[in-house]
Design a protein around this motif. Structure first.
Motif, PDB file in Angstrom:
ATOM      1  N   GLN A  76       0.834  -1.202   0.000  1.00  0.00           N
ATOM      2  CA  GLN A  76       0.000   0.000   0.000  1.00  0.00           C
ATOM      3  C   GLN A  76       0.871   1.256   0.000  1.00  0.00           C
ATOM      4  O   GLN A  76       0.630   2.192  -0.771  1.00  0.00           O
ATOM      5  N   HIS A  77       1.885   1.272   0.874  1.00  0.00           N
ATOM      6  CA  HIS A  77       2.820   2.397   0.900  1.00  0.00           C
ATOM      7  C   HIS A  77       3.506   2.548  -0.454  1.00  0.00           C
ATOM      8  O   HIS A  77       3.638   3.650  -0.980  1.00  0.00           O
ATOM      9  N   LEU A  78       3.954   1.441  -0.998  1.00  0.00           N
ATOM     10  CA  LEU A  78       4.689   1.456  -2.255  1.00  0.00           C
ATOM     11  C   LEU A  78       3.821   1.974  -3.407  1.00  0.00           C
ATOM     12  O   LEU A  78       4.281   2.769  -4.236  1.00  0.00           O
ATOM     13  N   ALA A  79       2.554   1.567  -3.444  1.00  0.00           N
ATOM     14  CA  ALA A  79       1.649   2.006  -4.509  1.00  0.00           C
ATOM     15  C   ALA A  79       1.457   3.519  -4.471  1.00  0.00           C
ATOM     16  O   ALA A  79       1.420   4.176  -5.525  1.00  0.00           O
ATOM     17  N   ARG A  80       1.332   4.089  -3.276  1.00  0.00           N
ATOM     18  CA  ARG A  80       1.210   5.547  -3.162  1.00  0.00           C
ATOM     19  C   ARG A  80       2.530   6.236  -3.467  1.00  0.00           C
ATOM     20  O   ARG A  80       2.570   7.310  -4.055  1.00  0.00           O
ATOM     21  N   LEU A  81       3.590   5.608  -3.078  1.00  0.00           N
ATOM     22  CA  LEU A  81       4.911   6.203  -3.180  1.00  0.00           C
ATOM     23  C   LEU A  81       5.381   6.366  -4.622  1.00  0.00           C
ATOM     24  O   LEU A  81       6.053   7.349  -4.944  1.00  0.00           O
ATOM     25  N   ILE A  82       5.021   5.457  -5.501  1.00  0.00           N
ATOM     26  CA  ILE A  82       5.538   5.544  -6.867  1.00  0.00           C
ATOM     27  C   ILE A  82       4.946   6.713  -7.648  1.00  0.00           C
ATOM     28  O   ILE A  82       5.458   7.068  -8.704  1.00  0.00           O
ATOM     29  N   ASP A  83       3.899   7.341  -7.124  1.00  0.00           N
ATOM     30  CA  ASP A  83       3.349   8.538  -7.757  1.00  0.00           C
ATOM     31  C   ASP A  83       3.892   9.817  -7.125  1.00  0.00           C
ATOM     32  O   ASP A  83       3.528  10.907  -7.525  1.00  0.00           O
ATOM     33  N   HIS A  84       4.748   9.678  -6.141  1.00  0.00           N
ATOM     34  CA  HIS A  84       5.311  10.820  -5.425  1.00  0.00           C
ATOM     35  C   HIS A  84       6.504  11.367  -6.207  1.00  0.00           C
ATOM     36  O   HIS A  84       7.430  10.630  -6.534  1.00  0.00           O
ATOM     37  N   PRO A  85       6.521  12.661  -6.535  1.00  0.00           N
ATOM     38  CA  PRO A  85       7.633  13.222  -7.305  1.00  0.00           C
ATOM     39  C   PRO A  85       8.993  13.069  -6.631  1.00  0.00           C
ATOM     40  O   PRO A  85      10.001  12.848  -7.310  1.00  0.00           O
ATOM     41  N   GLU A  86       9.035  13.165  -5.321  1.00  0.00           N
ATOM     42  CA  GLU A  86      10.305  13.013  -4.607  1.00  0.00           C
ATOM     43  C   GLU A  86      10.824  11.585  -4.689  1.00  0.00           C
ATOM     44  O   GLU A  86      12.025  11.368  -4.675  1.00  0.00           O
ATOM     45  N   ALA A  87       9.921  10.624  -4.774  1.00  0.00           N
ATOM     46  CA  ALA A  87      10.347   9.230  -4.912  1.00  0.00           C
ATOM     47  C   ALA A  87      11.035   9.036  -6.257  1.00  0.00           C
ATOM     48  O   ALA A  87      12.069   8.365  -6.349  1.00  0.00           O
ATOM     49  N   ALA A  88      10.476   9.644  -7.299  1.00  0.00           N
ATOM     50  CA  ALA A  88      11.086   9.543  -8.626  1.00  0.00           C
ATOM     51  C   ALA A  88      12.446  10.224  -8.655  1.00  0.00           C
ATOM     52  O   ALA A  88      13.348   9.785  -9.365  1.00  0.00           O
ATOM     53  N   ALA A  89      12.611  11.270  -7.874  1.00  0.00           N
ATOM     54  CA  ALA A  89      13.906  11.953  -7.813  1.00  0.00           C
ATOM     55  C   ALA A  89      14.930  11.138  -7.033  1.00  0.00           C
ATOM     56  O   ALA A  89      16.116  11.118  -7.376  1.00  0.00           O
ATOM     57  N   GLU A  90      14.477  10.438  -6.003  1.00  0.00           N
ATOM     58  CA  GLU A  90      15.399   9.674  -5.149  1.00  0.00           C
ATOM     59  C   GLU A  90      15.813   8.346  -5.769  1.00  0.00           C
ATOM     60  O   GLU A  90      16.971   7.949  -5.715  1.00  0.00           O
TER      61      GLU A  90
END
Length: 109
Positions: A76-90
């Motif tokens: 669940q965390h991962l599914a939300r996280l992959i749409d987070h712009p900071e996650a894509a940057a990290e």
């Protein structure tokens, strides 16, 4: 002079109650800014997902051991996280891989 101060006393006592919503509104802005950054758990999840797992059972056990999450909460965390712009940057490669897998699953439906 003490009479006006005593009459202002209750007003001042009530002032913090009136200011409380303003303070919480002011605190909301920093919260929004901090939401733009990843939490330590989110960073750990991305780093964890960057590892390659040969067996799903080993990954499931590692989720519980290393992150102290159930597999359901982890995904669940991962599914939300992959749409987070900071996650894509990290972790851009991990996020691209996960988004591509999600898009393939959606297209298969």
């Amino acid at each position: 002079m003490s009479a006006p101060r005593s009459s202002r006393g209750p007003q001042e006592a009530s002032r913090p109650a009136r200011e409380a919503p303003q303070r919480s509104g002011q605190e909301a802005r920093p919260r929004r800014e901090s939401e733009a950054k990843l939490s330590s758990l989110e960073s750990r999840i991305l780093a964890f997902e960057a590892k390659w797992w040969r067996a799903s059972g080993a990954k499931t056990q590692a989720i519980a051991d290393e992150l102290e999450l159930t597999p359901e909460r982890y995904y669940q965390h991962l599914a939300r996280l992959i749409d987070h712009p900071e996650a894509a940057a990290e972790q851009p490669a991990v996020v691209r891989r996960l988004r591509a897998a999600r898009d393939q699953r959606r297209a298969a439906r």
